[in-house]
Design a protein around this motif. Structure first.
Motif, mmCIF file in Angstrom:
data_model
loop_
_atom_site.group_PDB
_atom_site.id
_atom_site.type_symbol
_atom_site.label_atom_id
_atom_site.label_comp_id
_atom_site.label_asym_id
_atom_site.label_seq_id
_atom_site.Cartn_x
_atom_site.Cartn_y
_atom_site.Cartn_z
ATOM 1 N N ALA A 1 0.819 -1.223 0.000
ATOM 2 C CA ALA A 1 0.000 0.000 0.000
ATOM 3 C C ALA A 1 0.846 1.263 0.000
ATOM 4 O O ALA A 1 0.603 2.181 -0.786
ATOM 5 C CB ALA A 1 -0.942 -0.013 1.198
ATOM 6 N N PRO B 1 -5.524 -3.381 -0.427
ATOM 7 C CA PRO B 1 -4.969 -2.422 0.546
ATOM 8 C C PRO B 1 -4.390 -1.170 -0.118
ATOM 9 O O PRO B 1 -4.577 -0.060 0.379
ATOM 10 C CB PRO B 1 -3.874 -3.220 1.260
ATOM 11 C CG PRO B 1 -4.227 -4.654 1.040
ATOM 12 C CD PRO B 1 -4.911 -4.712 -0.287
ATOM 13 N N ALA B 2 -3.713 -1.338 -1.239
ATOM 14 C CA ALA B 2 -3.140 -0.183 -1.937
ATOM 15 C C ALA B 2 -4.247 0.713 -2.489
ATOM 16 O O ALA B 2 -4.149 1.942 -2.433
ATOM 17 C CB ALA B 2 -2.223 -0.659 -3.062
ATOM 18 N N THR B 3 -5.312 0.113 -3.014
ATOM 19 C CA THR B 3 -6.423 0.889 -3.554
ATOM 20 C C THR B 3 -7.128 1.657 -2.442
ATOM 21 O O THR B 3 -7.475 2.834 -2.605
ATOM 22 C CB THR B 3 -7.418 -0.033 -4.290
ATOM 23 O OG1 THR B 3 -6.699 -0.777 -5.281
ATOM 24 C CG2 THR B 3 -8.520 0.752 -4.962
ATOM 25 N N ALA C 1 -5.781 2.633 0.404
ATOM 26 C CA ALA C 1 -4.876 3.709 0.835
ATOM 27 C C ALA C 1 -4.934 4.879 -0.151
ATOM 28 O O ALA C 1 -4.954 6.044 0.246
ATOM 29 C CB ALA C 1 -3.449 3.183 0.961
#
Length: 187
Positions: A104, A131-133, A135
């Motif tokens: 992320a 999780p990256a999306t 964040a």
């Protein structure tokens, strides 16, 4: 060519001084060239920062592709196909950006790059990118996101369900059609 009286007299005097004096002529030409160049440089104006322009004014949808060898490669391929289908129908620019990590924190600059390119919809694929999306959605609250093959409770993240058997040709075509319809409905 006839010059106005205020301009003609100084120009004729300068021409008289320069005639027969090559050093003065060269110096005068250099000064005039420098003045014209400086004027053009200063008048160039505009923003010093480059900016991604959407000249076509089409809706811009961008796919952030997870790292090579990711387990969701087939979903990414079909999602990209759906985005290209939406672009072929008109009114949509589909773009694809690599995201070399699904971490992320490390992926956030890649999401921010897509935001800076004025992507109106950022598409990600798979549970690994969730999780990256999320964040990126927290960092960019006015940006719209969609995750293919995962869900999120974040209000700016939509979801497109993955087929039960993503390896089949029919399932792949269905996913491409879902992505194409989703993107086309947003423009």
């Amino acid at each position: 060519m006839r010059l106005p009286a205020l301009t003609a007299r100084p120009v004729h005097r300068l021409a008289g001084l320069v005639r027969g004096h090559p050093v003065i002529a060269a110096a005068t030409a250099a000064v005039l060239l420098a003045a014209v160049s400086l004027t053009a440089l200063l008048a160039g104006g505009g923003s010093a920062q480059p900016r991604a322009a959407n000249v076509s004014r089409n809706y811009r949808a961008c796919l952030l592709v997870s790292p090579a060898g990711a387990t969701d490669a087939r979903l990414s391929q079909e999602s990209w196909q759906g985005m290209q289908d939406a672009a072929r129908s008109g009114g949509v620019n589909a773009e694809r950006f690599p995201a070399p990590t699904i971490d992320a924190k490390a992926a956030l600059p890649y999401f921010n790059g897509a935001v800076q390119h004025h992507c109106e919809l950022i598409v990600t694929v798979g549970t690994g990118m969730k999780p990256a999306t999320e964040a990126a959605a927290r960092a960019n609250p006015h940006q719209q996101f969609v995750i293919v093959g995962a869900t999120s409770a974040h209000p700016h993240i939509s979801a497109i369900a993955a087929p039960a058997d993503p390896g089949g040709d029919q399932a792949g075509r269905e996913l491409a059609d879902r992505v194409s319809a989703f993107v086309s409905d947003r423009r």
